[in-house]
Design a protein around this motif. Structure first.
Motif, PDB file in Angstrom:
ATOM      1  N   MET A   2     -85.090  -1.859 -77.597  1.00 45.54           N
ATOM      2  CA  MET A   2     -83.826  -1.166 -77.373  1.00 45.54           C
ATOM      3  C   MET A   2     -84.075   0.207 -76.747  1.00 45.54           C
ATOM      4  SD  MET A   2     -81.505  -1.827 -80.731  1.00 45.54           S
ATOM      5  CE  MET A   2     -82.748  -1.612 -81.994  1.00 45.54           C
ATOM      6  N   ASN A   3     -83.131   0.601 -75.916  1.00 47.16           N
ATOM      7  CA  ASN A   3     -83.207   1.961 -75.403  1.00 47.16           C
ATOM      8  C   ASN A   3     -82.565   2.900 -76.423  1.00 47.16           C
ATOM      9  OD1 ASN A   3     -80.365   2.079 -74.958  1.00 47.16           O
ATOM     10  ND2 ASN A   3     -80.602   1.155 -72.953  1.00 47.16           N
ATOM     11  N   TYR A   4     -82.594   4.190 -76.126  1.00 45.04           N
ATOM     12  CA  TYR A   4     -82.089   5.192 -77.068  1.00 45.04           C
ATOM     13  C   TYR A   4     -80.618   4.970 -77.404  1.00 45.04           C
ATOM     14  CZ  TYR A   4     -80.833   9.675 -79.081  1.00 45.04           C
ATOM     15  OH  TYR A   4     -80.352  10.654 -79.910  1.00 45.04           O
ATOM     16  N   GLN A   9     -76.326   3.197 -81.194  1.00 45.19           N
ATOM     17  CA  GLN A   9     -75.188   2.323 -81.487  1.00 45.19           C
ATOM     18  C   GLN A   9     -75.458   1.487 -82.737  1.00 45.19           C
ATOM     19  OE1 GLN A   9     -74.863   0.310 -77.687  1.00 45.19           O
ATOM     20  NE2 GLN A   9     -72.957   1.403 -77.226  1.00 45.19           N
ATOM     21  N   HIS A  10     -76.671   0.953 -82.856  1.00 48.11           N
ATOM     22  CA  HIS A  10     -77.020   0.166 -84.046  1.00 48.11           C
ATOM     23  C   HIS A  10     -76.987   1.038 -85.293  1.00 48.11           C
ATOM     24  CE1 HIS A  10     -78.059  -3.936 -82.815  1.00 48.11           C
ATOM     25  NE2 HIS A  10     -78.345  -3.390 -81.650  1.00 48.11           N
ATOM     26  N   LYS A  11     -77.483   2.254 -85.186  1.00 52.83           N
ATOM     27  CA  LYS A  11     -77.459   3.167 -86.328  1.00 52.83           C
ATOM     28  C   LYS A  11     -76.011   3.454 -86.738  1.00 52.83           C
ATOM     29  CE  LYS A  11     -79.014   7.691 -87.822  1.00 52.83           C
ATOM     30  NZ  LYS A  11     -79.673   8.945 -87.464  1.00 52.83           N
ATOM     31  N   ALA A  12     -75.141   3.711 -85.768  1.00 53.30           N
ATOM     32  CA  ALA A  12     -73.729   3.983 -86.068  1.00 53.30           C
ATOM     33  C   ALA A  12     -73.050   2.758 -86.671  1.00 53.30           C
ATOM     34  CB  ALA A  12     -72.997   4.432 -84.805  1.00 53.30           C
ATOM     35  N   PHE A  13     -73.365   1.567 -86.169  1.00 47.77           N
ATOM     36  CA  PHE A  13     -72.784   0.337 -86.714  1.00 47.77           C
ATOM     37  C   PHE A  13     -73.248   0.123 -88.153  1.00 47.77           C
ATOM     38  CE2 PHE A  13     -72.979  -4.394 -87.213  1.00 47.77           C
ATOM     39  CZ  PHE A  13     -71.607  -4.590 -87.299  1.00 47.77           C
ATOM     40  N   ASP A  14     -74.535   0.334 -88.408  1.00 49.88           N
ATOM     41  CA  ASP A  14     -75.051   0.194 -89.770  1.00 49.88           C
ATOM     42  C   ASP A  14     -74.348   1.163 -90.714  1.00 49.88           C
ATOM     43  OD1 ASP A  14     -76.752  -1.760 -88.835  1.00 49.88           O
ATOM     44  OD2 ASP A  14     -78.559  -0.513 -88.926  1.00 49.88           O
ATOM     45  N   GLU A  15     -74.159   2.407 -90.267  1.00 50.65           N
ATOM     46  CA  GLU A  15     -73.448   3.393 -91.091  1.00 50.65           C
ATOM     47  C   GLU A  15     -72.008   2.949 -91.333  1.00 50.65           C
ATOM     48  OE1 GLU A  15     -73.941   7.100 -89.029  1.00 50.65           O
ATOM     49  OE2 GLU A  15     -76.059   7.246 -89.591  1.00 50.65           O
ATOM     50  N   PHE A  16     -71.374   2.395 -90.304  1.00 51.57           N
ATOM     51  CA  PHE A  16     -70.008   1.881 -90.435  1.00 51.57           C
ATOM     52  C   PHE A  16     -69.951   0.790 -91.515  1.00 51.57           C
ATOM     53  CE2 PHE A  16     -67.137  -1.573 -89.095  1.00 51.57           C
ATOM     54  CZ  PHE A  16     -65.914  -0.937 -89.231  1.00 51.57           C
ATOM     55  N   LEU A  17     -70.858  -0.175 -91.436  1.00 52.83           N
ATOM     56  CA  LEU A  17     -70.883  -1.251 -92.432  1.00 52.83           C
ATOM     57  C   LEU A  17     -71.124  -0.705 -93.833  1.00 52.83           C
ATOM     58  CD1 LEU A  17     -72.976  -4.047 -90.689  1.00 52.83           C
ATOM     59  CD2 LEU A  17     -70.525  -4.065 -91.145  1.00 52.83           C
ATOM     60  N   ASP A  18     -72.066   0.220 -93.944  1.00 55.71           N
ATOM     61  CA  ASP A  18     -72.431   0.749 -95.251  1.00 55.71           C
ATOM     62  C   ASP A  18     -71.324   1.616 -95.850  1.00 55.71           C
ATOM     63  OD1 ASP A  18     -74.817  -0.599 -94.948  1.00 55.71           O
ATOM     64  OD2 ASP A  18     -75.950   1.182 -94.347  1.00 55.71           O
ATOM     65  N   TRP A  52     -67.953  -4.852 -82.433  1.00 54.94           N
ATOM     66  CA  TRP A  52     -67.740  -3.449 -82.787  1.00 54.94           C
ATOM     67  C   TRP A  52     -67.917  -2.555 -81.553  1.00 54.94           C
ATOM     68  CZ3 TRP A  52     -71.129   0.803 -83.046  1.00 54.94           C
ATOM     69  CH2 TRP A  52     -70.655   1.904 -83.749  1.00 54.94           C
ATOM     70  N   VAL A  53     -68.963  -2.808 -80.773  1.00 53.57           N
ATOM     71  CA  VAL A  53     -69.210  -2.017 -79.562  1.00 53.57           C
ATOM     72  C   VAL A  53     -68.061  -2.209 -78.565  1.00 53.57           C
ATOM     73  CG1 VAL A  53     -70.692  -1.785 -77.517  1.00 53.57           C
ATOM     74  CG2 VAL A  53     -71.719  -1.953 -79.789  1.00 53.57           C
ATOM     75  N   THR A  54     -67.624  -3.453 -78.389  1.00 57.57           N
ATOM     76  CA  THR A  54     -66.511  -3.738 -77.473  1.00 57.57           C
ATOM     77  C   THR A  54     -65.257  -2.998 -77.913  1.00 57.57           C
ATOM     78  OG1 THR A  54     -67.425  -5.902 -76.920  1.00 57.57           O
ATOM     79  CG2 THR A  54     -65.079  -5.571 -76.493  1.00 57.57           C
ATOM     80  N   ASP A  55     -64.964  -3.021 -79.221  1.00 59.47           N
ATOM     81  CA  ASP A  55     -63.802  -2.311 -79.744  1.00 59.47           C
ATOM     82  C   ASP A  55     -63.923  -0.807 -79.511  1.00 59.47           C
ATOM     83  OD1 ASP A  55     -62.743  -4.700 -80.571  1.00 59.47           O
ATOM     84  OD2 ASP A  55     -63.095  -4.357 -82.718  1.00 59.47           O
ATOM     85  N   LYS A  56     -65.103  -0.257 -79.750  1.00 60.91           N
ATOM     86  CA  LYS A  56     -65.312   1.182 -79.543  1.00 60.91           C
ATOM     87  C   LYS A  56     -65.108   1.552 -78.075  1.00 60.91           C
ATOM     88  CE  LYS A  56     -66.277   2.760 -83.573  1.00 60.91           C
ATOM     89  NZ  LYS A  56     -65.340   3.649 -84.223  1.00 60.91           N
ATOM     90  N   GLU A  57     -65.636   0.738 -77.178  1.00 63.84           N
ATOM     91  CA  GLU A  57     -65.492   1.012 -75.747  1.00 63.84           C
ATOM     92  C   GLU A  57     -64.035   0.927 -75.307  1.00 63.84           C
ATOM     93  OE1 GLU A  57     -68.206  -1.781 -74.015  1.00 63.84           O
ATOM     94  OE2 GLU A  57     -69.933  -0.466 -74.318  1.00 63.84           O
ATOM     95  N   ALA A  58     -63.256   0.080 -75.988  1.00 64.50           N
ATOM     96  CA  ALA A  58     -61.829  -0.076 -75.646  1.00 64.50           C
ATOM     97  C   ALA A  58     -60.962   0.941 -76.400  1.00 64.50           C
ATOM     98  CB  ALA A  58     -61.367  -1.493 -75.979  1.00 64.50           C
TER      99      ALA A  58
END
Length: 64
Positions: A2-4, A9-18, A52-58
């Protein structure tokens, strides 16, 4: 690899789930929802992450 931006994004998604779901405790151990989802069903994790990424982008707030 993964790039930075993807890592962030994965870190933010994990925080969202948690934040949405309580950790699961067994004895002295605590398991976080993001870790459980990644370990038990990586396909579901990737699909949920992509949604989740698609929703955030929209500009849509995910309501899980």
């Amino acid at each position: 690899m993964m790039n930075y931006e993807e890592e962030q994004q994965h870190k933010a998604f994990d925080e969202f789930l948690d934040e949405c779901y309580a950790p699961y405790k067994i004895g002295d151990y605590t398991f976080y929802p993001s870790d459980i989802m990644k370990s038990c069903d990586p396909v579901m994790y990737r699909c949920a992450f992509n949604d989740w990424v698609t929703d955030k982008e929209a500009g849509i707030d995910s309501a899980w």
